[in-house]
Design a protein around this motif. Structure first.
Motif, PDB file in Angstrom:
ATOM      1  N   ARG A  29       5.280 -76.681  -8.128  1.00  0.00           N
ATOM      2  CA  ARG A  29       5.767 -76.757  -6.742  1.00  0.00           C
ATOM      3  C   ARG A  29       7.290 -76.858  -6.718  1.00  0.00           C
ATOM      4  NH1 ARG A  29       1.104 -79.856  -5.807  1.00  0.00           N
ATOM      5  NH2 ARG A  29       2.222 -81.793  -6.174  1.00  0.00           N
ATOM      6  N   GLY A  30       7.845 -77.635  -7.621  1.00  0.00           N
ATOM      7  CA  GLY A  30       9.304 -77.747  -7.702  1.00  0.00           C
ATOM      8  C   GLY A  30       9.958 -76.421  -8.068  1.00  0.00           C
ATOM      9  N   VAL A  31       9.368 -75.698  -9.010  1.00  0.00           N
ATOM     10  CA  VAL A  31       9.907 -74.389  -9.403  1.00  0.00           C
ATOM     11  C   VAL A  31       9.813 -73.407  -8.240  1.00  0.00           C
ATOM     12  CG1 VAL A  31       9.509 -72.401 -10.913  1.00  0.00           C
ATOM     13  CG2 VAL A  31       9.489 -74.710 -11.858  1.00  0.00           C
ATOM     14  N   ASN A  32       8.677 -73.418  -7.534  1.00  0.00           N
ATOM     15  CA  ASN A  32       8.520 -72.524  -6.375  1.00  0.00           C
ATOM     16  C   ASN A  32       9.509 -72.881  -5.265  1.00  0.00           C
ATOM     17  OD1 ASN A  32       6.590 -70.807  -7.375  1.00  0.00           O
ATOM     18  ND2 ASN A  32       4.883 -71.987  -6.580  1.00  0.00           N
ATOM     19  N   ARG A  33       9.732 -74.165  -5.059  1.00  0.00           N
ATOM     20  CA  ARG A  33      10.688 -74.596  -4.034  1.00  0.00           C
ATOM     21  C   ARG A  33      12.096 -74.124  -4.401  1.00  0.00           C
ATOM     22  NH1 ARG A  33      10.190 -79.742  -4.636  1.00  0.00           N
ATOM     23  NH2 ARG A  33       8.135 -79.748  -3.701  1.00  0.00           N
ATOM     24  N   GLU A  34      12.453 -74.277  -5.663  1.00  0.00           N
ATOM     25  CA  GLU A  34      13.764 -73.822  -6.133  1.00  0.00           C
ATOM     26  C   GLU A  34      13.895 -72.309  -5.982  1.00  0.00           C
ATOM     27  OE1 GLU A  34      17.547 -73.844  -8.080  1.00  0.00           O
ATOM     28  OE2 GLU A  34      16.387 -75.467  -7.219  1.00  0.00           O
ATOM     29  N   GLU A 109       2.318 -65.759  -7.092  1.00  0.00           N
ATOM     30  CA  GLU A 109       1.963 -66.919  -7.907  1.00  0.00           C
ATOM     31  C   GLU A 109       1.116 -67.909  -7.119  1.00  0.00           C
ATOM     32  OE1 GLU A 109       3.965 -70.415 -10.604  1.00  0.00           O
ATOM     33  OE2 GLU A 109       5.181 -68.732  -9.953  1.00  0.00           O
ATOM     34  N   ARG A 110       1.475 -68.133  -5.868  1.00  0.00           N
ATOM     35  CA  ARG A 110       0.671 -69.048  -5.043  1.00  0.00           C
ATOM     36  C   ARG A 110      -0.742 -68.521  -4.842  1.00  0.00           C
ATOM     37  NH1 ARG A 110       5.286 -70.524  -0.591  1.00  0.00           N
ATOM     38  NH2 ARG A 110       6.406 -72.016  -1.886  1.00  0.00           N
ATOM     39  N   LYS A 111      -0.858 -67.204  -4.659  1.00  0.00           N
ATOM     40  CA  LYS A 111      -2.181 -66.609  -4.486  1.00  0.00           C
ATOM     41  C   LYS A 111      -3.004 -66.734  -5.764  1.00  0.00           C
ATOM     42  CE  LYS A 111      -2.601 -62.126  -4.180  1.00  0.00           C
ATOM     43  NZ  LYS A 111      -2.599 -60.741  -3.706  1.00  0.00           N
ATOM     44  N   MET A 112      -2.378 -66.492  -6.915  1.00  0.00           N
ATOM     45  CA  MET A 112      -3.103 -66.612  -8.180  1.00  0.00           C
ATOM     46  C   MET A 112      -3.513 -68.061  -8.451  1.00  0.00           C
ATOM     47  SD  MET A 112      -3.634 -63.658  -9.158  1.00  0.00           S
ATOM     48  CE  MET A 112      -4.409 -64.063 -10.685  1.00  0.00           C
ATOM     49  N   LEU A 113      -2.639 -68.996  -8.112  1.00  0.00           N
ATOM     50  CA  LEU A 113      -3.007 -70.405  -8.296  1.00  0.00           C
ATOM     51  C   LEU A 113      -4.167 -70.782  -7.387  1.00  0.00           C
ATOM     52  CD1 LEU A 113       0.472 -72.097  -8.695  1.00  0.00           C
ATOM     53  CD2 LEU A 113      -1.287 -71.820 -10.425  1.00  0.00           C
ATOM     54  N   ALA A 114      -4.189 -70.249  -6.170  1.00  0.00           N
ATOM     55  CA  ALA A 114      -5.289 -70.543  -5.260  1.00  0.00           C
ATOM     56  C   ALA A 114      -6.591 -69.926  -5.764  1.00  0.00           C
ATOM     57  CB  ALA A 114      -4.964 -70.031  -3.859  1.00  0.00           C
ATOM     58  N   LEU A 162      -4.656 -74.843 -22.382  1.00  0.00           N
ATOM     59  CA  LEU A 162      -5.249 -73.622 -21.822  1.00  0.00           C
ATOM     60  C   LEU A 162      -5.210 -73.645 -20.297  1.00  0.00           C
ATOM     61  CD1 LEU A 162      -8.271 -72.992 -24.190  1.00  0.00           C
ATOM     62  CD2 LEU A 162      -6.225 -71.602 -23.940  1.00  0.00           C
ATOM     63  N   GLN A 163      -5.443 -74.786 -19.700  1.00  0.00           N
ATOM     64  CA  GLN A 163      -5.342 -74.886 -18.244  1.00  0.00           C
ATOM     65  C   GLN A 163      -3.928 -74.577 -17.783  1.00  0.00           C
ATOM     66  OE1 GLN A 163      -6.822 -78.776 -17.176  1.00  0.00           O
ATOM     67  NE2 GLN A 163      -8.567 -77.799 -16.198  1.00  0.00           N
ATOM     68  N   ALA A 164      -2.946 -75.030 -18.520  1.00  0.00           N
ATOM     69  CA  ALA A 164      -1.559 -74.749 -18.163  1.00  0.00           C
ATOM     70  C   ALA A 164      -1.259 -73.264 -18.314  1.00  0.00           C
ATOM     71  CB  ALA A 164      -0.613 -75.575 -19.047  1.00  0.00           C
ATOM     72  N   ARG A 165      -1.788 -72.626 -19.334  1.00  0.00           N
ATOM     73  CA  ARG A 165      -1.558 -71.199 -19.548  1.00  0.00           C
ATOM     74  C   ARG A 165      -2.246 -70.360 -18.481  1.00  0.00           C
ATOM     75  NH1 ARG A 165       2.397 -69.198 -21.669  1.00  0.00           N
ATOM     76  NH2 ARG A 165       1.244 -67.345 -22.136  1.00  0.00           N
ATOM     77  N   ILE A 166      -3.420 -70.776 -18.042  1.00  0.00           N
ATOM     78  CA  ILE A 166      -4.132 -70.045 -16.996  1.00  0.00           C
ATOM     79  C   ILE A 166      -3.347 -70.103 -15.697  1.00  0.00           C
ATOM     80  CG2 ILE A 166      -6.172 -70.108 -15.496  1.00  0.00           C
ATOM     81  CD1 ILE A 166      -7.766 -70.929 -17.980  1.00  0.00           C
ATOM     82  N   ALA A 167      -2.749 -71.250 -15.409  1.00  0.00           N
ATOM     83  CA  ALA A 167      -2.034 -71.428 -14.144  1.00  0.00           C
ATOM     84  C   ALA A 167      -0.652 -70.791 -14.172  1.00  0.00           C
ATOM     85  CB  ALA A 167      -1.907 -72.922 -13.837  1.00  0.00           C
ATOM     86  N   ARG A 168      -0.157 -70.397 -15.316  1.00  0.00           N
ATOM     87  CA  ARG A 168       1.206 -69.879 -15.428  1.00  0.00           C
ATOM     88  C   ARG A 168       1.240 -68.400 -15.082  1.00  0.00           C
ATOM     89  NH1 ARG A 168       6.073 -69.215 -15.712  1.00  0.00           N
ATOM     90  NH2 ARG A 168       7.370 -68.957 -17.521  1.00  0.00           N
ATOM     91  N   VAL A 169       2.169 -68.020 -14.234  1.00  0.00           N
ATOM     92  CA  VAL A 169       2.415 -66.621 -13.909  1.00  0.00           C
ATOM     93  C   VAL A 169       3.786 -66.280 -14.468  1.00  0.00           C
ATOM     94  CG1 VAL A 169       2.698 -64.946 -12.066  1.00  0.00           C
ATOM     95  CG2 VAL A 169       1.013 -66.755 -11.834  1.00  0.00           C
ATOM     96  N   ALA A 170       3.843 -65.280 -15.333  1.00  0.00           N
ATOM     97  CA  ALA A 170       5.102 -64.922 -16.000  1.00  0.00           C
ATOM     98  C   ALA A 170       6.094 -64.336 -14.998  1.00  0.00           C
ATOM     99  CB  ALA A 170       4.827 -63.916 -17.117  1.00  0.00           C
ATOM    100  N   PRO A 171       7.404 -64.568 -15.237  1.00  0.00           N
ATOM    101  CA  PRO A 171       8.410 -64.028 -14.297  1.00  0.00           C
ATOM    102  C   PRO A 171       8.506 -62.519 -14.374  1.00  0.00           C
ATOM    103  CG  PRO A 171       9.472 -65.180 -16.130  1.00  0.00           C
ATOM    104  CD  PRO A 171       8.005 -65.357 -16.282  1.00  0.00           C
TER     105      PRO A 171
END
Length: 171
Positions: A29-34, A109-114, A162-171
């Motif tokens: 959320r902080g990265v998205n806000r930035e 990224e927000r859509k993929m996280l959802a 693995l949970q962190a990798r699944i949630a990560r969307v590359a730039p």
């Protein structure tokens, strides 16, 4: 491993598996806000560049914030105002396109996280089961070998990674 240490280890693993996704979500959320603030600053730069008689320089603070986002298009955008044949309108269009690309990346990224939220919840429940089983075994007084506890801790850490990798969307 003694029976006294098994509940403590299980509670620590359970706390880790429950706090990891929350800490990861807060960081994202902080990265998205930035990124959203940078996109707004780029749009403001585009407005200034469109009305300027010459190409304005990008503010160093904005350049630093853009660098933190590790955007692949950044190098070309930072070079654009200093090229000899660029006009302020071209630089403004490039800035507007960069801001739009950044906003679309945030939305994606927000859509993929959802879309992956239910799977991440199931993963968190599955990850919470081993510490709960450890607590149940400790409650019955069963001995739990240290090697098995270390293997369980490694598997728990791997699942969190693995949970962190699944949630990560590359730039």
């Amino acid at each position: 491993m003694t029976t006294d240490m098994t509940p403590v280890a299980a509670l620590l693993m359970l706390a880790f598996v429950l706090t990891w996704p929350a800490l990861l979500a807060a960081w994202r959320r902080g990265v998205n806000r930035e990124a959203s603030e940078v996109a707004s600053a780029i749009e403001a730069y585009a407005l200034v560049a469109r009305s300027a008689p010459t190409c304005p320089e990008i503010e160093p603070a904005l350049a630093v914030r853009m660098t933190r986002l590790r955007m692949p298009e950044l190098g070309a955008f930072l070079l654009a105002p200093s090229l000899p044949n660029t006009t302020p309108a071209l630089v403004a269009d490039a800035a507007a396109r960069l801001a739009l690309r950044l906003r679309r990346r945030i939305a994606f990224e927000r859509k993929m996280l959802a879309r992956t939220a239910s799977g991440r919840r199931r993963g968190a429940v599955a990850g919470a089961l081993p510490p709960v089983v450890l607590l149940a075994l400790a409650g019955t007084g069963a001995e739990f070998p240290l090697a098995a506890l270390l293997l369980l801790t490694f598997a728990l850490g791997l699942g969190c990674w693995l949970q962190a990798r699944i949630a990560r969307v590359a730039p």
